[in-house]
Every structure is written in C-alpha cells, then in structure tokens.
Design an enzyme around this catalytic site. Structure first.
Site, PDB file in Angstrom:
ATOM      1  N   CYS A 175       7.978 -10.713  27.955  1.00 37.65           N
ATOM      2  CA  CYS A 175       8.759 -11.874  28.420  1.00 37.65           C
ATOM      3  C   CYS A 175       8.852 -12.835  27.243  1.00 37.65           C
ATOM      4  O   CYS A 175       8.156 -13.849  27.207  1.00 37.65           O
ATOM      5  CB  CYS A 175       8.097 -12.526  29.628  1.00 37.65           C
ATOM      6  SG  CYS A 175       7.659 -11.381  30.963  1.00 37.65           S
ATOM      7  N   ALA A 176       9.693 -12.525  26.279  1.00 31.92           N
ATOM      8  CA  ALA A 176       9.556 -13.080  24.931  1.00 31.92           C
ATOM      9  C   ALA A 176      10.233 -14.425  24.699  1.00 31.92           C
ATOM     10  O   ALA A 176       9.758 -15.214  23.889  1.00 31.92           O
ATOM     11  CB  ALA A 176      10.080 -12.070  23.912  1.00 31.92           C
ATOM     12  N   LYS A 181       5.962 -17.153  20.458  1.00 28.83           N
ATOM     13  CA  LYS A 181       4.867 -16.180  20.409  1.00 28.83           C
ATOM     14  C   LYS A 181       5.312 -14.893  19.714  1.00 28.83           C
ATOM     15  O   LYS A 181       4.533 -14.267  18.997  1.00 28.83           O
ATOM     16  CB  LYS A 181       4.372 -15.873  21.829  1.00 28.83           C
ATOM     17  CG  LYS A 181       3.774 -17.079  22.549  1.00 28.83           C
ATOM     18  CD  LYS A 181       3.274 -16.676  23.924  1.00 28.83           C
ATOM     19  CE  LYS A 181       2.891 -17.890  24.751  1.00 28.83           C
ATOM     20  NZ  LYS A 181       4.062 -18.701  25.129  1.00 28.83           N
ATOM     21  N   ASP A 259       3.226 -12.526  28.806  1.00 27.38           N
ATOM     22  CA  ASP A 259       3.207 -13.975  29.056  1.00 27.38           C
ATOM     23  C   ASP A 259       4.219 -14.218  30.173  1.00 27.38           C
ATOM     24  O   ASP A 259       5.369 -14.531  29.935  1.00 27.38           O
ATOM     25  CB  ASP A 259       3.582 -14.727  27.781  1.00 27.38           C
ATOM     26  CG  ASP A 259       3.445 -16.225  27.932  1.00 27.38           C
ATOM     27  OD1 ASP A 259       2.367 -16.682  28.341  1.00 27.38           O
ATOM     28  OD2 ASP A 259       4.423 -16.952  27.668  1.00 27.38           O
ATOM     29  N   CYS A 312       0.878 -20.389  32.033  1.00 28.77           N
ATOM     30  CA  CYS A 312       0.616 -21.806  31.793  1.00 28.77           C
ATOM     31  C   CYS A 312       0.418 -22.517  33.137  1.00 28.77           C
ATOM     32  O   CYS A 312       0.938 -23.603  33.358  1.00 28.77           O
ATOM     33  CB  CYS A 312       1.726 -22.454  30.983  1.00 28.77           C
ATOM     34  SG  CYS A 312       3.338 -22.323  31.731  1.00 28.77           S
TER      35      CYS A 312
END
Length: 755
Positions: A175-176, A181, A259, A312
């Site tokens: 999930c870029a 990241k 992520d 997060c």
C-alpha cells in the site's frame, strides 16, 4: 500509515477571477475543540496507556506535531549533504532567544541511522526574525523541492528501517502511495552500491490500489532515479501471482511492507479534524480488509522472509487483533520477531495481549470481552466477527513483541508496528486464499432488520468519510473512501459514464493497435487487461541504439538489452533503463497479469529537429540518469572546474566565450553540435556531479530544471538570478499585464485629450 478519505479544502479558494486582495480566512481547524469524550472513554477502557501517563499522553495529543525531515538519496550523497547542512547552517542557530524564550535548532532523531533524520519545531515568527533560521529554512525548501530532503513524519520512517532491506532482496510495498516509505526501501536497496554504475541485484515493487495515487507515487520516488523500482496498480488483497524466472515457481518476496489502510487516530496531532468525528465504526469496517492484506502478504513472502505490518492507529481491533488472527491461521508457520534490540533509542511500549470489542449498535458505549457474549441473532453480528476478539491463548502468541509508539514518549505521532517472520508455508483452514471459514464472516441481518442496519451503516460510513477528509499528504485510500467514491460514481449522469466508456474504448483500441504493430521476437510486456502502452525492450541492433553507442563511446559491456521504450515506433521519443531484476519480472511467465504503471529511469530524450545535432546523435541524455551512465561514457565529456560550473549554473545558456576556463572552452569547441555530458567535483564534499549538457553553435548550457538549479546555487551559497527565482514567471506575467493595462489607460487618456 494509511487512512481513509479524500483531502478536503486545500487550495479551494484560489480559482477566483481576481479583484481586490481578500483577507486571510481562518483555518477550519483553528476553532476545533480538541476534546472527544468517546475517544477518551474508548482508549481508557482498552488500557493502552498506563493511568499515570494518561495526562501526559492527552497533552501531547493536543499539541502541534513538530516538523520532521530526513536526508534522502544514496548513502554517500545523503551523508555529505547532511554534513554540509550541519557545518554551514546549524552554528548560526545556536543560543538564539526570541522574546526571552530559547529557540532550539533542528535536533537529530536519536534512533534514525547516521543522523540523517531530524526534528524541527520553530514558528514562522522566528524564521522571519532570525537570519540563521531564515537561511536554513530557504535551504530546507530548496532541497525539499528537488527531493534531496523528504518531509516525513517521524513514526512513518520506522517500518522500512525494521524491514532490514538488503541489496539482493526482492521487496514489495503493498500500500505504497504517496511513497515516502517506498523511497526509504529503494534507498536501502541501493545503500551498498557506492560505486558509480553499480546496481543491486534486488528490486522494489510498489503497489497502490488507487490509479491516481499510483501515479503520485511515481512522482514521489522518481527523484531517486532507481532502475530497480517497479510501480503497479492492484487491490493489495488480490495482488496477482506471477512466476519466478529463475525457478518457474510462484514469485515470492524476501521483504514485504504492509502499511495498511486504517482509521488514522494516531495522526490527531496533524489532522485535528478527527477530534470532531472520531468513532469506532471505521475500525470495525476496516478490520477484514487489513487482515486480508496481511494474509496476502504472508502468501507472497518466501520462507525465511520478513513482513512488517503497520498502522497509524492505536486501536487494537486494527492492530493486535489482525496480527493474532493471522498467526493463529498460519499455525506456527509465521511468528512475531522480538524487535526490542532494533532501533534501541526508539521509545516504545509492548503490544497488548487483551482488549475489548466495542458494541457497534451503542457506538462504543458498551464493550464485549468475547464473541460468545453476543446474542445468537443479535444485529451486532452484522458487524462484529470472532477475529476482532483477543484469542484465549493470546499470551502465547508473543504479542508483546509488537511496537506501540505514543506521542508523549518522544514527541511524535502514534503508531503500531509488528515484525513477522515466515518460517514455512502455512496450511490454511477454510476454502479461501485468506484462510477464512464461514464463521469468520459477518452474519446477514434478518430481512426485517436489514433496512435499519443499512441505514445505521450508511450513517456511520458518512461520518467516517467526513472525518477522513482532513487527512494530509501521507493518507492512503481506505474502505470508507472507496464507499464514498462508489456512491459518487453511481450518481454520475449518463453523459459522464458514456464519456468514460468512450475514453476507455479509445485507450483499448490504441493498445490493441500497438500490440498488432509489435514486431515478432521483440521482448515486451503487455498487461492483459489494461490499455497502458507496452514496455518494449531494445537491443544492440536497434538503429538508434547503435548511433547512441557510437556517439558516446559506450563499451560492449553496456547492457543495451535493458533499454526500454513505451512505443512500437522505430523513432523513440524517450528511452528508459531498467535493472536486470525488473526486466526479468516484466518478462516472466504470467507477468501480463501485472498492471504496471511505471518502471525504469529516463536516460535519453529525442533531440530537436536541428539537423546538425541529429547528425551527432538522435538523442541527448537526461540529467536524471547520468549517475547510471557515467561509468560507461568515453566520448563527449566535458570536465568542469568550479568557476565554469558557477557560470553554467547562474546563466541558462552562456556564450562559450564567457566561460572562464580555457580547457573547458576548448573541449566544447572540439565537439560537434548536440548533446554532451559534464562532470564536476562537488565543492561541498559530495560525490562527483554529472549533468546533461547541450552544445549549441556559439553557446552551451546545462540541462537542469529550475528547482535543481536553485537547490545547487543555494547549497553553494551563490546568488540566485531573478530568472530562476521561485514564482518569477508568475511575477513577470503580472508585471507584463500591469504594464499592458497602464499602456491601455495612457492611450485612452491621450485619445480623450485629442478629442
């Protein structure tokens, strides 16, 4: 650290037609009350924060987040730039007081390697009033514009560091977008390739489900100029299988970063709008998606490989519940890694082994300890499922090895990270690829209650989407955003749908035309369903490649078969270069299932219609790809001294007679018109600098964009000419318009006087 929804309100008032300058409107966040009783009750109930630390935690959550940034690029270049910054700017920011209050200079993040990550907490007033901070701020802006510095939240930097990427690894970022990241993963892959022209044997595949965000990802990581990066566009939970070109077995990765989309309450410090709308509904909605993404990550990882799962949010429904269920389904084939010795300066808390699941019907005012507590036909089972609850043997799963990062520990956002290792291929229960059994799904609501349940869900999802609209640049699309987009699409008028279908048909027709015109025997990648242009590989027998090899003296060892174009035409507008690992993946069996958005570094662009230049070479180099090509070049190279470099940076296209160095003037004079390359030593101590250069009949110029030029001039402490100043084009346009208006007014006055 993905969250739901779209960014709202940014730049929305800039499209007016002019007129008097309007007063600044207050930010919609300025009057937000940073209180939410449901938020406090929920997390106190979950006992995520010790009672003695609760006040400090809430105080930190209500305070603004400091700016954090890191130096990017190759290890040698980043270290040189960071050292230049420390010696040139930091001394002038020491022992500064503003209105009697001491102002601290940027300080290194103690846990970030090689002092390349920094924290910076200074107000605008200090920047305006203190010359040292003003100069540093200008440097920060210039280097951020070119991508040499990345503005990135501190906690967002943690997952790639824990993944421990090595140059030979095959890495997947599931999930870029937006790509901060991914950039860290690419940097880690290239970390040991200090010599010019050496490439790692691994690759980074960056995926995002949203096509537009996938292209945003391309722009974010483009500055790294890595031929080892492959950007694809798929729903992460359904990433397709391809085959390994070496073994002809299913392609597996050494490292995977998941992520995942999440509710995002760990970002309250930078997204204060969440205070108004926080609720438990989005966490419950996202749990199944997060679990499926993690299970797909496990399936795509080699035995012995590592997975980092991160969010997060502080919510255990999205964190420990997901990890615990995945571990249980894999039956010992996957385990949590004890990360306590990793990043020792990072303050963290252990993962939870027990948590409670909130009632959906009562919006978190009531909690369940186990799934068995829910009545058999209760509407709660429409949203609550067994995997959300802590398993009875939770303590045996090692959940304490998970990392929980809280704002009051080191002045950051909140974050959750779990490091997992796959020891063997799991034998999954159930009949789906995610190991799901019938009891793992929500039950269907009774017919008489479905309308009411649907209304409740719609109300909750609407609130979640509204909350998510405040999310900032690092936000990834989530289920709530998907629901909103789906609703909007369903409300589109028929004309819009027809136009979309027309555009798609035209694109598919163009793709079919390209495929039909493809030459037999040529190595190429086509996506089976997408209408993107194909990736077509060249070879040393291509006519234009032959001319490039001859013009720039490329040796026989140069891998011409890794040059790639996006068109079947013989005259190539742009030529790209990709690594051997990326090429093998594009040409692997079943690779047509991959929806590739972008890959390769743009090495060369076609020259203009200037006949003399075309006689030299049909293409010129792009500065972006010069570091790759430098070791192979033997012809048309100009070595610049510092004085000549200053002239070429400060002037767009100086006359050759104005270049101060006689050897440089002679080298240029001995060349035919057309593209060339320039090499110069970095006066700040960094690696050698390479530029694409254009040799015109009487002048020469570096082919460097304005942002890069301003960055270099700022770094070398040289004055920035007006033509390169940020916004100068707009200022010139306004000045020209004002002059034209004054001229018209003068003409009208003179005409009246004549009358």
């Amino acid at each position: 650290m993905a969250r739901g929804g779209k960014r709202g309100g940014r730049g929305g008032g800039r499209g007016g037609k002019g007129g008097a300058k309007q007063e600044r409107k207050p930010s919609p966040y300025e009057n937000i009350v940073m209180e939410n009783a449901n938020f406090e009750k929920y997390y106190q109930e979950q006992k995520v924060i010790p009672e003695a630390e609760w006040d400090a935690f809430m105080t930190a959550m209500r305070s603004p987040l400091p700016v954090t940034f890191r130096f990017t690029g190759s290890s040698a270049y980043a270290k040189a730039l960071a050292e230049n910054c420390r010696t040139k700017y930091f001394p002038s920011m020491q022992n500064v007081e503003v209105d009697g209050v001491k102002v601290e200079p940027p300080s290194p993040l103690p846990w970030y390697p090689n002092q390349l990550g920094y924290q910076y907490d200074v107000g605008r007033a200090t920047i305006r009033r203190v010359e040292g901070f003003k100069r540093f701020h200008q440097f920060l802006i210039a280097e951020t514009e070119t991508g040499n510095i990345s503005r990135q939240e501190a906690v967002s930097m943690i997952p790639p560091l824990l993944l421990d990427v090595q140059p030979h690894h095959r890495v997947l970022d599931m999930c870029a977008a937006p790509g901060s990241k991914t950039a860290q993963l690419v940097e880690a892959l290239h970390a040991d390739a200090e010599a010019e022209g050496t490439l790692p044997s691994g690759l980074v595949m960056a995926n995002d489900a949203d096509n537009k965000r996938a292209y945003m990802l391309v722009r974010q990581v483009k500055r790294l100029q890595s031929p080892n990066l492959l950007v694809v566009n798929h729903d992460a939970q359904y990433l397709p299988n391809t085959f390994d070109p070496e073994t002809d077995a299913m392609f597996k990765f050494d490292r995977i970063l998941a992520d995942v989309p999440c509710s995002g309450d760990g970002t309250l410090r930078k997204n204060p709008g969440i205070w108004r709308e926080w609720g438990v509904g989005q966490s419950l909605s996202l749990h199944i998606l997060q679990l499926r993404i993690l299970m797909r990550a496990i399936a795509l990882t080699k035995p012995g490989g590592r997975i980092v799962y991160s969010t997060c949010t502080m919510n255990p429904i999205e964190n420990e519940a997901v990890v615990a269920t995945a571990l249980k389904r894999c039956g010992g084939a996957v385990k949590l890694v004890d990360a306590s010795s990793m990043l020792p300066e990072l303050k963290r808390r252990p993962g939870l082994s027990s948590w409670r699941v909130p009632s959906f019907k009562q919006r978190g005012k009531f909690f369940y300890d186990s799934y068995d507590e829910i009545a058999e036909r209760d509407d709660e089972k429409v949203r609550l499922i067994p995997s959300m609850f802590a398993p009875e043997d939770a303590e045996s799963l090692g959940l304490e090895h998970c990392l929980r990062i809280y704002p009051h520990l080191q002045n950051t956002g909140a974050f959750f990270v779990a490091v997992l290792q796959k020891d063997a291929e799991p034998v999954l229960p159930g009949k789906t690829q995610f190991g799901e059994c019938p009891e793992d799904f929500p039950i269907k609501a009774p017919k008489k209650n479905r309308a009411g349940a649907a209304a409740e869900e719609a109300e909750e999802e609407e609130a979640d989407v509204d909350m998510a609209s405040a999310d900032a640049e690092e936000d990834d699309s989530t289920l709530a955003a998907t629901l909103k987009r789906k609703a909007e699409e369903e409300l589109d008028d028929s004309a819009a749908r027809k136009q979309a279908k027309t555009d798609k048909d035209a694109g598919e027709a163009k793709a079919l035309e390209s495929r039909a015109s493809a030459k037999p025997g040529v190595e190429q990648h086509f996506n089976a369903k997408s209408f993107e242009e194909p990736f077509i590989f060249l070879n040393k027998d291509d006519a234009e490649v032959k001319q490039i090899v001859e013009a720039f003296g490329l040796p026989a060892t140069f891998p011409c078969d890794q040059l790639v174009v996006r068109s079947t035409k013989d005259d190539h507008r742009a030529i790209y270069f990709c690594s051997k690992a990326v090429k093998e993946q594009l040409l692997a069996k079943n690779a047509s299932r991959l929806r590739v958005v972008n890959t390769g570094v743009r090495l060369m662009s076609r020259t203009t219609d200037d006949k003399a230049a075309k006689d030299t070479c049909t293409h010129r180099f792009n500065t972006d790809g010069m570091s790759l090509m430098a070791p192979f070049l033997t012809k048309r190279i100009v070595h610049l001294d510092y004085e000549s470099l200053k002239v070429l940076l400060s002037t767009d296209r100086p006359l050759m007679a104005d270049i101060p160095s006689k050897p440089v003037r002679k080298a240029l004079a001995d060349m035919t018109v057309g593209g060339a390359v320039a090499r110069a030593d970095d006066p700040t101590g960094g690696p050698p600098m390479w530029f694409s250069l254009w040799r015109a009949p009487v002048s020469a110029g570096l082919l460097v964009n304005k942002k890069e030029r301003v960055s270099l001039l700022t770094r070398f402490e040289l004055p920035i000419p007006a033509e390169f100043q940020p916004g100068q084009k707009a200022r010139d346009a306004r000045a020209a318009a004002a002059a034209a208006k004054d001229s018209e007014a003068t003409e009208e006055t003179e005409a009246k006087d004549d009358e």
